[in-house]
Design a protein around this motif. Structure first.
Motif, PDB file in Angstrom:
ATOM      1  N   ARG A   1       1.704  -0.050  -0.512  1.00 36.09           N
ATOM      2  CA  ARG A   1       0.475  -0.564  -1.153  1.00 36.09           C
ATOM      3  C   ARG A   1       0.792  -1.108  -2.547  1.00 36.09           C
ATOM      4  NH1 ARG A   1      -4.557   1.342   0.629  1.00 36.09           N
ATOM      5  NH2 ARG A   1      -5.351  -0.030  -0.995  1.00 36.09           N
ATOM      6  N   LEU A   2       1.644  -0.399  -3.283  1.00 38.68           N
ATOM      7  CA  LEU A   2       2.047  -0.889  -4.608  1.00 38.68           C
ATOM      8  C   LEU A   2       2.780  -2.226  -4.465  1.00 38.68           C
ATOM      9  CD1 LEU A   2       3.441   2.337  -6.398  1.00 38.68           C
ATOM     10  CD2 LEU A   2       1.079   1.530  -6.255  1.00 38.68           C
ATOM     11  N   GLY A   3       3.643  -2.308  -3.475  1.00 35.65           N
ATOM     12  CA  GLY A   3       4.386  -3.542  -3.232  1.00 35.65           C
ATOM     13  C   GLY A   3       3.458  -4.711  -2.900  1.00 35.65           C
ATOM     14  N   GLU A   4       2.462  -4.427  -2.082  1.00 27.53           N
ATOM     15  CA  GLU A   4       1.469  -5.461  -1.733  1.00 27.53           C
ATOM     16  C   GLU A   4       0.739  -5.954  -2.968  1.00 27.53           C
ATOM     17  OE1 GLU A   4      -1.306  -3.969   1.252  1.00 27.53           O
ATOM     18  OE2 GLU A   4       0.431  -3.325   2.436  1.00 27.53           O
ATOM     19  N   GLU A   5       0.392  -5.020  -3.821  1.00 23.11           N
ATOM     20  CA  GLU A   5      -0.349  -5.368  -5.047  1.00 23.11           C
ATOM     21  C   GLU A   5       0.510  -6.269  -5.949  1.00 23.11           C
ATOM     22  OE1 GLU A   5      -3.459  -4.304  -5.565  1.00 23.11           O
ATOM     23  OE2 GLU A   5      -3.760  -4.843  -7.689  1.00 23.11           O
ATOM     24  N   ILE A   6       1.777  -5.910  -6.091  1.00 19.57           N
ATOM     25  CA  ILE A   6       2.682  -6.719  -6.910  1.00 19.57           C
ATOM     26  C   ILE A   6       2.851  -8.109  -6.298  1.00 19.57           C
ATOM     27  CG2 ILE A   6       5.110  -6.951  -7.642  1.00 19.57           C
ATOM     28  CD1 ILE A   6       5.118  -3.847  -7.975  1.00 19.57           C
ATOM     29  N   ALA A   7       3.009  -8.144  -4.977  1.00 17.36           N
ATOM     30  CA  ALA A   7       3.173  -9.434  -4.291  1.00 17.36           C
ATOM     31  C   ALA A   7       1.929 -10.294  -4.474  1.00 17.36           C
ATOM     32  CB  ALA A   7       3.456  -9.203  -2.811  1.00 17.36           C
ATOM     33  N   GLN A   8       0.772  -9.665  -4.421  1.00 22.11           N
ATOM     34  CA  GLN A   8      -0.495 -10.373  -4.606  1.00 22.11           C
ATOM     35  C   GLN A   8      -0.552 -11.002  -6.002  1.00 22.11           C
ATOM     36  OE1 GLN A   8      -2.622 -10.916  -2.272  1.00 22.11           O
ATOM     37  NE2 GLN A   8      -4.107 -11.963  -3.599  1.00 22.11           N
ATOM     38  N   LEU A   9      -0.132 -10.237  -7.008  1.00 25.78           N
ATOM     39  CA  LEU A   9      -0.174 -10.717  -8.392  1.00 25.78           C
ATOM     40  C   LEU A   9       0.763 -11.914  -8.608  1.00 25.78           C
ATOM     41  CD1 LEU A   9      -0.158  -7.228 -10.155  1.00 25.78           C
ATOM     42  CD2 LEU A   9      -1.972  -8.950 -10.398  1.00 25.78           C
ATOM     43  N   TYR A  10       1.883 -11.939  -7.886  1.00 29.02           N
ATOM     44  CA  TYR A  10       2.898 -12.973  -8.133  1.00 29.02           C
ATOM     45  C   TYR A  10       3.040 -13.960  -6.976  1.00 29.02           C
ATOM     46  CZ  TYR A  10       4.561 -10.959 -12.515  1.00 29.02           C
ATOM     47  OH  TYR A  10       4.657 -10.547 -13.821  1.00 29.02           O
ATOM     48  N   LYS A  11       2.055 -13.977  -6.078  1.00 22.75           N
ATOM     49  CA  LYS A  11       2.244 -14.785  -4.859  1.00 22.75           C
ATOM     50  C   LYS A  11       2.336 -16.287  -5.129  1.00 22.75           C
ATOM     51  CE  LYS A  11      -2.588 -15.133  -3.184  1.00 22.75           C
ATOM     52  NZ  LYS A  11      -3.211 -15.125  -4.510  1.00 22.75           N
ATOM     53  N   ASP A  12       1.763 -16.742  -6.233  1.00 24.64           N
ATOM     54  CA  ASP A  12       1.800 -18.170  -6.533  1.00 24.64           C
ATOM     55  C   ASP A  12       2.817 -18.516  -7.624  1.00 24.64           C
ATOM     56  OD1 ASP A  12      -0.276 -18.624  -4.693  1.00 24.64           O
ATOM     57  OD2 ASP A  12      -1.742 -17.978  -6.206  1.00 24.64           O
ATOM     58  N   ALA A  13       3.721 -17.590  -7.905  1.00 23.35           N
ATOM     59  CA  ALA A  13       4.641 -17.782  -9.042  1.00 23.35           C
ATOM     60  C   ALA A  13       5.986 -18.376  -8.621  1.00 23.35           C
ATOM     61  CB  ALA A  13       4.853 -16.457  -9.769  1.00 23.35           C
ATOM     62  N   GLY A  14       6.149 -18.648  -7.337  1.00 25.88           N
ATOM     63  CA  GLY A  14       7.386 -19.277  -6.885  1.00 25.88           C
ATOM     64  C   GLY A  14       8.619 -18.397  -7.041  1.00 25.88           C
ATOM     65  N   ILE A  15       8.432 -17.107  -6.827  1.00 29.47           N
ATOM     66  CA  ILE A  15       9.539 -16.141  -6.956  1.00 29.47           C
ATOM     67  C   ILE A  15      10.614 -16.409  -5.892  1.00 29.47           C
ATOM     68  CG2 ILE A  15      10.170 -13.665  -6.900  1.00 29.47           C
ATOM     69  CD1 ILE A  15       8.196 -14.465  -9.164  1.00 29.47           C
ATOM     70  N   THR A  16      11.886 -16.429  -6.309  1.00 32.52           N
ATOM     71  CA  THR A  16      12.982 -16.548  -5.331  1.00 32.52           C
ATOM     72  C   THR A  16      13.723 -15.228  -5.143  1.00 32.52           C
ATOM     73  OG1 THR A  16      14.664 -17.152  -6.970  1.00 32.52           O
ATOM     74  CG2 THR A  16      13.361 -18.962  -6.006  1.00 32.52           C
ATOM     75  N   LYS A  17      13.681 -14.362  -6.165  1.00 31.75           N
ATOM     76  CA  LYS A  17      14.350 -13.065  -6.058  1.00 31.75           C
ATOM     77  C   LYS A  17      13.637 -12.025  -6.900  1.00 31.75           C
ATOM     78  CE  LYS A  17      18.980 -14.436  -4.793  1.00 31.75           C
ATOM     79  NZ  LYS A  17      20.339 -14.824  -5.186  1.00 31.75           N
ATOM     80  N   ILE A  18      13.685 -10.785  -6.421  1.00 33.22           N
ATOM     81  CA  ILE A  18      13.259  -9.658  -7.247  1.00 33.22           C
ATOM     82  C   ILE A  18      14.512  -8.960  -7.739  1.00 33.22           C
ATOM     83  CG2 ILE A  18      12.233  -7.346  -7.161  1.00 33.22           C
ATOM     84  CD1 ILE A  18      10.014  -8.477  -5.437  1.00 33.22           C
ATOM     85  N   VAL A  19      14.545  -8.641  -9.020  1.00 30.43           N
ATOM     86  CA  VAL A  19      15.660  -7.882  -9.579  1.00 30.43           C
ATOM     87  C   VAL A  19      15.130  -6.531 -10.051  1.00 30.43           C
ATOM     88  CG1 VAL A  19      17.317  -7.736 -11.504  1.00 30.43           C
ATOM     89  CG2 VAL A  19      17.047  -9.886 -10.257  1.00 30.43           C
ATOM     90  N   THR A  20      15.853  -5.464  -9.702  1.00 33.93           N
ATOM     91  CA  THR A  20      15.516  -4.129 -10.194  1.00 33.93           C
ATOM     92  C   THR A  20      16.797  -3.444 -10.629  1.00 33.93           C
ATOM     93  OG1 THR A  20      14.296  -2.077  -9.735  1.00 33.93           O
ATOM     94  CG2 THR A  20      15.669  -2.931  -7.963  1.00 33.93           C
TER      95      THR A  20
END
Lengths: 191, 191
Positions: free
Chosen positions: B37-56
């Protein structure tokens, strides 16, 4: 698992010291869709085993453990690596020797997260000599939790850890078993 | 995110040294459905940001990063923690001070996994002083990758790291911002 064997042949690199580098999809960079497939496969193998928790050890097994746990609808418990051997009484712990890094570390799990009511699947990315899994098994024994079995993405069969665990009657499922590897050839155990 | 605030109030424990322990669901034991659910929320917030990679950075941000990356259909790149400051030329690296552990470590990412073609979302479980994110931002700068923004599960607002990054014009999304905490009370920033 054909899909994983093909991916290893395509993207894996054999480095000195019997290291199989799969950083492009399994542990440095995570191919999320691919790791979800590995998780599905593990969940399929253990779907009737009554798993209550998946246990892994930080950090490169976490994504596979998580993907499998989503499918099995169970929590993941992550054993932490601590350099210090001094751990307080509220944790289960085991000393583990890392052949890759040439050092010892202590793996710890806080007591509230494992109990005798648990039926545990151990998940990791690699199985070579089997030190990490043996440490986790020691932790399970301290907690009274049952061991349902182990699942790893890649077993380096020629290092013998997997077969030793199987000889002890432990269920070990490896999605790909590398039987031999050199700079220019890599063969898999036929299932 | 109301769901996360409620979970923190129900399961979180305030420990000495401004530590908010959420081991029961976020980093020692992973509540897989909840982290999805947290992941979905983050994806929702950045869905239009053109993300190519997540770095952690290893290891407690990996599961959240993975859950968000599944939704955004991008890979995760995991910065490894190395005790040694000696890193070879084929990696990007940054020294990071850990206030929790009172030591310094080097975060490294192999060069093949980040390039100037990438538009990166940084994900972590906690944001306090902001040292880890600043280290990852330094690594992005070395690689030429663009920073789209940061997303963390829990920001400890009273430690100021998030606001400092925002003042620099960096997008920082926190699913819950703890504004103050003591042994018996915990308040969240109103959004």
């Amino acid at each position: 698992m054909k899909l994983l064997e093909e991916k290893i042949l395509r993207e894996g690199k054999v480095l000195p010291g019997n290291v199989l580098q799969v950083g492009s999809f399994l542990n440095q960079q995570l191919d999320t869709a691919f790791i979800c497939r590995l998780g599905e496969e593990i969940a399929q193998l253990y779907k009737d085993a009554g798993i209550t928790k998946i246990v892994t050890i930080e950090s490169s097994g976490i994504s596979i453990a998580f993907a499998a746990a989503v499918r099995l609808n169970v929590p993941v418990v992550v054993a932490k690596k601590s350099i210090s051997a001094n751990v307080s009484g509220s944790v289960y712990s085991a000393r583990i020797h890392s052949f890759t890094h040439g050092n010892d570390f202590t793996a710890i799990i806080s007591k509230p997260y494992l109990s005798e009511d648990d039926n545990v699947l151990l998940v990791d990315d690699f199985l070579a000599v089997g030190e990490a899994l043996r440490g986790l098994i020691a932790i399970l024994e301290q907690s009274g939790a049952k061991l349902a079995g182990c699942a790893v993405a890649i077993e380096k069969g020629f290092q013998g850890g997997g077969d030793k665990l199987r000889e002890q009657g432990i269920r070990v499922e490896s999605l790909a078993i590398v039987e031999s590897m050199t700079n220019d050839s890599l063969t898999f155990r036929q299932s």
